[in-house]
Every structure is written in structure tokens, then in C-alpha cells.
Design a protein around this motif. Structure first.
Motif: not given
Length: 800
Positions: A415-418, A449-452, A470-474
Motif C-alpha cells: 500500500a502507499a501508506f497505512f 499495540c495492534y491498531d497500527r 502520524l506514526n513513522a518507521e525509522h
């Protein structure tokens, strides 16, 4: 359902009379438009690749050079081909195929093109050489030497045209320089001195000198080879060993968050807020694909590396047993939305165009209204991305890489993003500011802990009351990259896109838009056990996080600059003073190295001898000048930005030692030292998008991250306008040595104590400025309260 029929391109039935073929013209039309969009995107990428490859040259420049060259050759009656075809004709019968006049024209074009290539290659080489000089950074604030002025003029001349594309300067950026072992050792010992007693320091000094004379030169030789061969001698190892090889949870430990407006609530409709935000993100992706985003330029002249933007969209971190990998695809035409335990695929294009804000809102409304229940194991599936990496990798391979699970998993990861339509409400509440902001921060950092889907490059979270974040992976990029996107979204949302009086996105719903597609999972009991195990690990980690946010509005950078001090240095020294009221500790401040190609970050060791001396003097009630500590901090920051930092060099030396099978007591001890205070400034990069003077509330309130050490603090801060600084503080409840709220109070007190040194009462101008600042803050808060009241009245009226 109408959308189910439209999803079928053709149907056929077999009868005694033959085969009856029925085509769906709408489906075929959408297939045609989809292919057309794909080819347009390929052409744009090819064109941008050519433009970037010849920068600072351009097709216009090629025509100009060739035209001038041919005209000059004709004017002086010279052979424009420089006898090129005469030489070729000695070996090949060129005259059979081309007349003499055509040979001259073709030869002239070839020679002119060669001249043009030589010109832009020379300009690129000269620009790379100019950008390798960083003397301009060390000038006194407010002064510009003649040498720097001449240098700036030359940089502008060799930078070429006025409107460069995002990646135009990539090949002109210098490589990250490799410091000498001696310089790095000396700087390390300087940074270690205030944190050790005499006996500890003498021992460490002995280890360091032994390394410098013994193993160090051998490791440096291999690292020097890499610095000559690779574009950047740090970045690939940093991504692999610091991020991708980590086997612990990335939730809290690695991922970070960005917040919404603090005092402004554009709409209370969850679907509408998601509609505008998703549409703005897709517009940003289109600009990114077309390289239309302006490269970040220091002082509007010095370009920064743009390589990290490449993996912002269509990217997911894929778990592995030994190491993770980053999966990036060139294009994705859908997003995945999570709501109440269900996953939905939402296409982002229809009729060959990106969905309008109102059409996206329409899709979100359909998801919110869907009454279906989660399938067994589906609701908590994403907990696998929040727990340890090895169990996630094993469960993914064993249970999710087969059957319909494979298709659903691919839909999520490609996906483009979540997007998460969260069923909780988060918002700053004036009547309960502390608890409301702390809850908001924790929700963005880890949620339930399970909805992102924590492995996606970023998650857009929209809460039930319209607040978002936003929550971003690093691993794929650093915070300023995602911050650039977020600034674009927030600047478009309430002003350029806007909402109707009822709170909906502007425009009309789409009359024939196919609805979202529910993802289908078949999760066996064994996988559900793995999910429960990961959820238990993640919940323990999340429950341990102690988050606290301080909107510090007593004063801001405007007043700090009046005190002739760098705002960043002022804040860093305040953090040291606040922490010293407990003890000094090894402090990490992130700085960027993007003046070099593929640069990411370097560490500024903010706890210096000068800062410690200042903090002690404040505690002993015998304060000394802050200027020496501030000057030292700025020197270290400049060194880190220009490739003279300590920690990335030591890290790479350690990696080489592991490849060679060599053990170094010095490197092992240095790299095992805990960062009990990890800090980072969130820069506001696109100031021109916001009217901070008139509307300081229309800007992000920053973001934060989890603590790096179990007994330490994570502190992020954003300087907003002239009068506001937001602090985001995190620590762990399980540590008896930390308390985020206590540390927050110490930071506020330290900021005020340092400001008091400048004796505002003795300076009428500063006193007036201070009073004006307080007045502006009060006015801004009153305006926000009124807006909130008006919004409540509007919602109440709509309900009636």
C-alpha cells in the motif's frame, strides 16, 4: 452491489447457440485509464532522470550551445565538425551515405553536444568542490566575510537554473569526509572527561591511546577504502546494523510520532478529516514522483541531500529471522485502512485521477458504517509488527505467506501508506491539559499495540473526534523527511482545502465510486497464539512508557535571540541544567549530515566541560556566563554537520573490527555506554507555508519518540514562531530514577533560571519584549478557547 459488477471486466455464458460474451465498458475504461496513468508516470520519471543526470545543464542550454557553436563556425568559415568525418572517412565509407554538407552539420552537432557536456560536467565538478568548503559555518553570527560572499556568488553561478528539481544536486554533493583516528580519539576524550572521575578517565585515556597506536590505523585503512569507493561510508551500515538488524520491538524503541495542531480543531468529523489529509498526502506523492518538491537549501543557497525521500511511499519493512529488509515498489494505487479490527483496501484513483477529498471522505464513511465483525485473529494481527522481530518473521513465513493470506498481506505491505480510523478520542483539553496531551502522545506512539501496522513507512492516525497524527518507521529515513510531508498536509488541510459549515470536505460525493474492498484473512490457531504472545510483549512495553508534553509559552526563540544566544544551544544547556539537578549523563543530540550525499545523522555530545561548569555554577548559586557553554555547543554542532563528529566514525571502525574478527576493548566500551538523555529538535522546514506571526496556532505541535535507555529520557522539542517551544518527554515507569513529569518541571525551571541571568528588569527593551510575548500568548489561548467554543456550538446545532 453495483461496485461488484463494475469490478468484472467481462462475463460470458455458454448456451446451445454458442458463447455469449458480455463486456463491461466501465471496467475496460478504468483499465485503459490506469494504463495511461502508469505510462505517463514512467515518462515523467524518465524525463526527470534525464534532467537530473545533466544538471546543471538543460535541453535549452544544449540548443543554445550548439546553435552558438554552429553560428560561430559558419561566421569564421571553419569546419564545425573539426574534421571529425574526415578522420572517420579514412576507415569507413561515410561519403556513400552522407553528403559533405550533412557531414558538417552532424559533426557540428556532435562537437557542440560534446562541448555542452564538458561545460555542465565542469560546472558540476566545480560546484562539488565549492560545496566541500564549510568555512561559512564558522563565521560569527551576523557577520559575512568577503571570502564567504565570493563563495556564495560562485555557488549560485555554478548551481545553474533557478528552479532545480528535488534530486538535481545529488551528483554535485560531496562525499562525507573521513576524520582521522587521532582527531576522533581526542574529541571523544574531551566528551568523556566531564562524565568520569580522574581514575576512570585515566583508564579510558590509556585504552584510547592504545587503540590509536595499535588496532586503530589498521581499521582506518579499510574504512578509507570504503570512503573512496562508496557514496557514503556510514549510511548503509547505519541502516543495516542500527535499524534492520535490531531484533527487539520497533514500536516505542524505534518508531516516532508527529502531532496535529495543538489548539485548532478544523472539523470534528473523522471521515472528513481523513478525506482532506489523505488527499493532501496523495498530492504530495504526486509532486514527489514528478520531483517537483524544492530541495532543502540552507540560506537559500547550499543544497541538502534528498535521497531519503525516495522511499517515503509504497514502502514496508519486511521482518527476517536474522535481519529485516526494506521493500519498496515504484508505484501503488491504493491505501489500506484499519477500523475496529477490520482491514480495507481503498483505491486512490478513479477515472485516471486521484480521488477528491470528498470522495475519500465518502470511502471513509462507508468503512465507518460497515457493521461486519473482524475475522478470527484479524483484530490483533498487527500486534505481530509491534513485538519482537523473530517471532513476527517466523509467523509471517509460516502462516501469512500462503493462500488468501498472501494476497491480503501483499495488499498491506504494498500500500502507499497505512491509515487507522481510531475509535478513541484524543485532543488537547484546556481544562485538563496534562492528561489530555499525555494520552494523545501515547496513542500516537503505540496506540493499542495492534491498531497500527508499525512496519509501514508511516501510519496516518485519525481519531474519532477529528484529531490526527502520524506514526513513522525509522529505518528508511529520519524525522525531518516525514516532517516535510506533515508540514505540507497541515498547511493544506484547513486553509487550502477547507471544510463546509457542517464540517464535511468541500465538493460532492462521487455518484458511481466503487466501495472499499474488505481484506480476507484465514488465520490459524497457531498464528493466533503468536499474535497473543507478541501483543503481551508490546503491551508491557507500551504500559511502561511515561509520556509528557509541555507547551512552553513563557518565552520563545524571539526572546532568546534578544539575549544573543543560539536557541538550540540555550535549550540544550537548559536540558543539562535540568538533568544535573539529578546528575550529568552522556547526552545524544541528533544533527544532520545532509550537506553530503546520502547523509543521515551524526551525534552532538551536548554534555561538555563548559556546560557542566555552567550547570554547577547555577546549582551552587554562583552563576557564570552561559556564552562560553553556548559557543562550545555551536562548535560541536558545526563539526557534526560538516563530517567531524565522533560517533559515526567510531561505529564504522567497530563494524570493520567485527568483519576482521578483531576485538577492541576501547570500541566495545565506547559503544556500550548508555545514552541516558537522548534529544532531538524537530525543525520547521517550510516556514513560508505558515503565517506564524498572525496564526502561530496553525502549525504542528511537533513529535516525539521513546526513551533510548531504560533509565533515561527521550526529549524532542520544536521551536514554533517567536514565542512557543513544545517539549515531548518520554521515560519508563519501571525506572525508579526517571519521571517525565518531574523532569518536565525541571526543564521549565531551568529555562526560566537561565533567562533570569540576562536581567530583563535592567533592560527596558527586553522587558517590553517579554511583556508583549506574554500578552500574545494570552491572546492566542483566548482565541483558541473561543474557536473551541464555536466548534462545540456548531456540532450541537448540527445534532439538532
Amino acid at each position: 452491489m453495483a461496485e461488484a459488477h463494475q469490478a468484472v471486466a467481462f462475463q460470458f455464458t455458454v448456451s446451445p447457440d454458442g458463447i455469449d460474451l458480455q463486456l463491461s465498458h466501465e471496467a475496460l475504461r478504468q483499465i485503459y485509464l490506469s494504463g495511461l496513468h502508469s505510462w505517463k508516470k514512467k515518462f515523467i520519471r524518465f524525463k526527470n532522470g534525464v534532467m537530473t543526470g545533466v544538471y546543471p545543464g538543460s535541453p535549452t542550454g544544449l540548443m543554445l550551445v550548439v546553435g552558438l557553436y554552429m553560428g560561430r563556425a559558419k561566421y569564421v568559415q571553419a569546419d564545425p565538425s573539426l574534421a571529425l568525418f574526415t578522420k572517420v572517412g579514412a576507415h569507413l565509407p561515410v561519403s556513400r551515405y552522407m553528403s559533405f554538407e550533412k557531414q558538417q552539420v552532424v559533426g557540428g552537432v556532435l562537437v557542440g553536444t560534446g562541448l555542452w557536456v564538458a561545460i555542465f560536467f565542469t560546472m558540476r565538478t566545480a560546484l562539488k568542490w565549492l560545496l566541500s568548503w564549510h568555512g561559512w559555518m564558522y563565521a560569527h553570527h551576523g557577520t559575512v566575510s568577503w571570502r564567504t560572499r565570493i563563495w556564495l556568488v560562485l555557488v549560485k553561478i555554478f548551481s545553474g537554473r533557478r528552479n532545480p528539481q528535488l534530486y538535481s544536486f545529488q551528483t554535485s554533493l560531496p562525499h562525507l569526509p573521513l576524520p582521522s583516528v587521532k582527531d576522533t580519539i581526542n574529541r571523544y576524550l574531551e566528551s568523556a572527561h566531564p562524565l568520569m572521575d580522574d581514575e576512570q578517565y585515566l583508564r579510558m585515556e590509556g585504552l584510547a591511546k592504545d587503540f590509536e597506536k595499535g588496532l586503530g590505523p589498521k581499521l582506518q585503512w579499510y574504512l578509507k577504502l570504503k570512503s573512496w569507493w562508496a557514496t557514503n561510508y556510514v549510511s548503509d551500515w547505519w541502516e543495516e546494523y542500527i535499524y534492520l538488524r535490531g531484533r527487539g520491538p520497533i514500536m516505542v524503541n524505534s518508531n516516532y510520532y508527529a502531532m496535529d495542531f495543538l489548539y485548532v480543531f478544523p472539523t470534528s468529523l473523522q471521515a472528513a478529516r481523513a478525506g482532506n489529509a489523505i488527499h493532501a498526502i496523495m498530492l504530495y506523492r504526486r509532486m514527489l514522483d514528478r520531483a517537483q518538491i524544492k530541495p532543502l537549501m540552507l540560506q537559500n543557497t547550499i543544497p541538502m541531500c534528498s535521497a531519503q525521500y525516495e522511499r517515503m511511499f509504497n514502502t514496508s519493512r519486511i521482518p527476517g529471522v536474522d535481519t529485516d529488509t526494506i521493500q519498496h515498489i515504484q508505484d501503488s494505487r491504493h491505501i489500506v485502512v484499519y477500523h475496529r479490527g477490520r482491514y480495507f483496501k481503498v483505491p486512490m484513483f478513479y477515472d485516471g485521477k486521484v480521488l477528491s477529498p470528498r470522495a475519500v471522505e465518502q470511502q471513509m464513511e462507508r468503512i465507518l458504517a460497515d457493521p461486519s465483525e473482524p475475522q478470527p485473529g484479524e483484530e490483533c494481527l498487527a500486534a505481530l509488527t509491534a513485538g519482537d522481530r523473530v517471532p513476527w518473521a517466523e509467523a509471517r513465513e509460516a502462516y501469512l505467506r500462503q493462500g488468501r493470506n498472501q494476497q491480503a498481506l501483499d495488499t498491506v505491505e504494498k500500500a502507499a501508506f497505512f491509515v487507522t480510523l481510531d475509535d478513541t478520542e484524543q485532543r488537547y483539553k484546556a481544562e485538563d491539559p496534562v492528561r489530555s496531551l499525555d494520552s494523545y502522545a501515547k496513542s500516537l506512539l503505540h496506540g493499542k499495540c495492534y491498531d497500527r501496522w508499525f512496519d509501514k513507512s508511516f501510519n496516518l492516525i485519525v481519531f474519532r473526534n477529528g484529531t490526527m497524527g502520524l506514526n513513522a518507521e525509522h529505518s528508511w529515513a529520519d524525522a525531518p523527511i516525514i516532517g516535510h510531508l506533515w508540514e505540507h498536509v497541515l498547511s493544506m488541510d484547513p486553509v487550502k482545502l477547507g471544510y463546509t459549515e457542517e464540517g464535511h470536505c468541500k465538493g460532492n460525493p462521487h455518484p458511481s465510486l466503487p466501495g472499499p474492498q474488505r481484506l480476507q484473512w484465514n488465520i490459524p490457531a497457531e498464528c493466533q497464539t503468536a499474535i497473543a504472545s507478541s501483543l503481551m510483549v508490546a503491551k508491557a512495553l507500551a504500559d511502561d512508557v511515561d509520556s509528557h508534553i509541555i507547551p512552553f509559552n513563557c518565552f520563545g526563540k524571539g526572546l532568546i535571540k534578544k539575549c544573543r544566544t543560539s536557541p538550540d544551544a540555550f535549550i540544550q544547556i537548559a536540558l543539562q541544567l535540568a538533568h544535573f539537578r539529578g546528575r550529568f549523563c552522556l547526552t545524544y543530540e541528533a544533527s544532520m549530515t545532509r550537506m553530503f550525499r546520502e547523509g543521515r545523522t551524526e551525534t552532538v555530545r551536548s554534555c561538555t566541560v563548559e556546560t557542566c561548569a555552567f550547570a554547577r555554577s547555577m546549582v551552587e548559586d554562583n552563576p557564570v556566563s552561559i556564552l562560553e557553554a553556548a559557543t562550545r555547543h555551536q562548535q560541536l554542532y558545526r563539526l557534526a554537520m560538516t563530517g567531524g563528529g565522533i560517533d559515526r566514525h567510531l561505529f564504522c571502525l567497530y563494524v570493520v573490527s567485527k568483519y576482521l574478527g578483531e576485538d577492541s576493548a576501547f570500541l566495545k566500551e565506547v559503544l556500550s555506554e548508555p545514552w541516558r538523555l537522548s534529544t532531538s529538535q524537530t525543525p520547521l522546514q517550510q516556514v513560508e507555508l505558515f503565517d506564524l506571526a498572525r496564526h502561530p496556532e496553525y502549525v504542528s505541535s511537533g513529535g516525539g519518540f521513546g526513551p533510548v535507555a531504560d533509565d533515561g529520557y527521550g526529549v524532542s522539542y520544536i521551536i514554533l514562531g517567536e514565542n512557543l517551544i513544545n517539549f515531548h518527554i518520554s521515560s519508563k515507569h519501571s525506572s525508579p530514577e526517571t519521571d517525565s513529569h518531574r523532569f518536565g518541571n525541571l526543564i521549565k525551571q531551568a529555562m526560566l533560571d537561565i533567562l533570569a541571568l540576562f536581567q530583563l528588569d535592567a533592560n527596558p527593551q527586553l522587558e517590553l519584549f517579554h511583556r508583549l510575548t506574554q500578552t500574545k500568548c494570552c491572546v492566542m489561548i483566548l482565541e483558541c478557547v473561543l474557536r473551541s467554543y464555536n466548534n462545540k456550538i456548531r456540532v450541537y446545532r448540527n445534532d439538532l
